[in-house]
Design an enzyme around this catalytic site. Sequence first.
Site, PDB file in Angstrom:
ATOM      1  N   ARG A  47     -17.464  54.243  68.786  1.00  0.00           N
ATOM      2  CA  ARG A  47     -16.554  54.905  67.834  1.00  0.00           C
ATOM      3  C   ARG A  47     -15.297  54.059  67.593  1.00  0.00           C
ATOM      4  NH1 ARG A  47     -19.673  58.842  65.966  1.00  0.00           N
ATOM      5  NH2 ARG A  47     -21.048  59.604  67.597  1.00  0.00           N
ATOM      6  N   TYR A  80     -20.874  52.315  65.493  1.00  0.00           N
ATOM      7  CA  TYR A  80     -20.989  53.197  64.321  1.00  0.00           C
ATOM      8  C   TYR A  80     -19.874  52.935  63.311  1.00  0.00           C
ATOM      9  CZ  TYR A  80     -24.248  56.055  67.063  1.00  0.00           C
ATOM     10  OH  TYR A  80     -25.307  56.505  67.795  1.00  0.00           O
ATOM     11  N   HIS A 117     -26.599  50.112  61.579  1.00  0.00           N
ATOM     12  CA  HIS A 117     -26.742  51.039  60.468  1.00  0.00           C
ATOM     13  C   HIS A 117     -26.277  50.302  59.220  1.00  0.00           C
ATOM     14  CE1 HIS A 117     -26.261  54.738  63.348  1.00  0.00           C
ATOM     15  NE2 HIS A 117     -27.260  53.945  63.687  1.00  0.00           N
ATOM     16  N   GLU A 152     -31.467  49.518  60.480  1.00  0.00           N
ATOM     17  CA  GLU A 152     -32.066  50.759  60.966  1.00  0.00           C
ATOM     18  C   GLU A 152     -32.373  51.696  59.801  1.00  0.00           C
ATOM     19  OE1 GLU A 152     -30.035  52.559  64.269  1.00  0.00           O
ATOM     20  OE2 GLU A 152     -31.269  54.371  64.193  1.00  0.00           O
ATOM     21  N   ASP A 186     -36.344  54.411  63.121  1.00  0.00           N
ATOM     22  CA  ASP A 186     -35.900  55.533  63.946  1.00  0.00           C
ATOM     23  C   ASP A 186     -36.717  56.755  63.523  1.00  0.00           C
ATOM     24  OD1 ASP A 186     -34.424  57.913  64.760  1.00  0.00           O
ATOM     25  OD2 ASP A 186     -32.817  56.549  65.348  1.00  0.00           O
ATOM     26  N   HIS A 189     -34.721  59.664  62.250  1.00  0.00           N
ATOM     27  CA  HIS A 189     -34.084  59.401  60.955  1.00  0.00           C
ATOM     28  C   HIS A 189     -35.086  59.461  59.793  1.00  0.00           C
ATOM     29  CE1 HIS A 189     -30.561  57.018  62.984  1.00  0.00           C
ATOM     30  NE2 HIS A 189     -30.653  58.273  63.397  1.00  0.00           N
ATOM     31  N   HIS A 221     -36.885  53.308  67.344  1.00  0.00           N
ATOM     32  CA  HIS A 221     -36.046  54.268  68.055  1.00  0.00           C
ATOM     33  C   HIS A 221     -36.881  55.531  68.146  1.00  0.00           C
ATOM     34  CE1 HIS A 221     -31.840  52.358  67.127  1.00  0.00           C
ATOM     35  NE2 HIS A 221     -32.515  51.713  68.047  1.00  0.00           N
ATOM     36  N   ASP A 234     -29.751  64.255  61.104  1.00  0.00           N
ATOM     37  CA  ASP A 234     -29.579  63.248  62.148  1.00  0.00           C
ATOM     38  C   ASP A 234     -29.106  63.844  63.472  1.00  0.00           C
ATOM     39  OD1 ASP A 234     -29.399  60.952  63.590  1.00  0.00           O
ATOM     40  OD2 ASP A 234     -27.900  59.978  62.333  1.00  0.00           O
ATOM     41  N   GLU A 266     -33.544  57.429  72.335  1.00  0.00           N
ATOM     42  CA  GLU A 266     -32.133  57.801  72.107  1.00  0.00           C
ATOM     43  C   GLU A 266     -32.050  59.312  72.112  1.00  0.00           C
ATOM     44  OE1 GLU A 266     -31.887  56.001  68.174  1.00  0.00           O
ATOM     45  OE2 GLU A 266     -30.496  54.515  68.971  1.00  0.00           O
TER      46      GLU A 266
HETATM   47 ZN    ZN Z   1     -29.489  59.014  64.759  1.00  0.00          ZN
HETATM   48 FE    FE Z   2     -31.426  55.250  66.093  1.00  0.00          FE
HETATM   49 FE    FE Z   3     -28.609  53.981  65.352  1.00  0.00          FE
END
Ligand code: ZN
Ligand code: FE
Ligand code: FE
Length: 289
Positions: A47, A80, A117, A152, A186, A189, A221, A234, A266
């Site tokens: 973050r 992120y 991302h 991703e 992912d 996702h 993922h 998500d 994850e």
């Molecule tokens: Zn996610």
């Molecule tokens: Fe992921």
């Molecule tokens: Fe991710």
Amino acid sequence: MRQLLLKGRKMIYIGCHLSVADGYEAMGRTMRRFGGNTFAWFTRNPRGGKSKPLDPADAEALGLLLREEGFGPLVAHASYTMNLCSAKETTRQNGFDMLLKDLQKMEALPGNLYNFHPGAHTGQGTEAGIAQIADALNRALPESSGTTVLLETMTGKGTEIGGRFEELREIIDRVSCKDRLGVCLDTCHVWDAGYDIAGDLDGVLREFDSVIGLKRLRAVHFNDSKNACGARKDRHEKLGQGQIGMDAMKRIALHPALAGLPFILETPNDEEGYIREIRTVRGWMESGE
Ligand code: ZN
Ligand code: FE
Ligand code: FE
């Protein structure tokens, strides 16, 4: 650890996301104890975006452990806060600086993967965002050499880019160093983005192949989802406790098109939960059923 072989003779690589707080070698030791042979970590505070300097001796010790234990490629995860296509120029520039520094840091662990991302265009529009992401990659990739960078697949919530395979394809099309560019799928996702991997896994992977090309798929993922297909929320869930469900997660783990890729959990788990999920996935892959 003895090397893990899939029934179809490909290697099995399974692990989960770990904290880098105790350093690099410590992550390798932790994953060995968890029973896995790959892992992910945040290259900097996810973050806040801060990054600890890399200790070369620590990276070297991890490299040795990876070779001795037959680990698969690792899948580092960018912060992120790294947004290469923000409408705000300072945010975009910050993102580029993070990308560059992360890739330079990854040179101490050559041969691994770095996943990020693609970004959120924050109102500029998808086309403008795609152009900015590709531009950042075109400037950053030539400054490093040992790492393959992965886009991703995203849910497409808000102004997020990467909720459609076509968007990832467009980014790839515009990048020159294509040999060092891939995709990380992912499962939560793509499901949240509206790809029905529970009901029509073959169809989704066929679509991935025709739009992006399966040869670009370098990591998975491996997450269940709290929400329905197409919900664009998500929210990851433990294997079998979400709306994708255990049967579908198992079919994904065993799909020949994904064989040999590093699978990274994850899922919202504590240590015991990860150990259990790693054991479950290994069990499926080793027996091929
Ligand atoms: Zn996610
Ligand atoms: Fe992921
Ligand atoms: Fe991710």
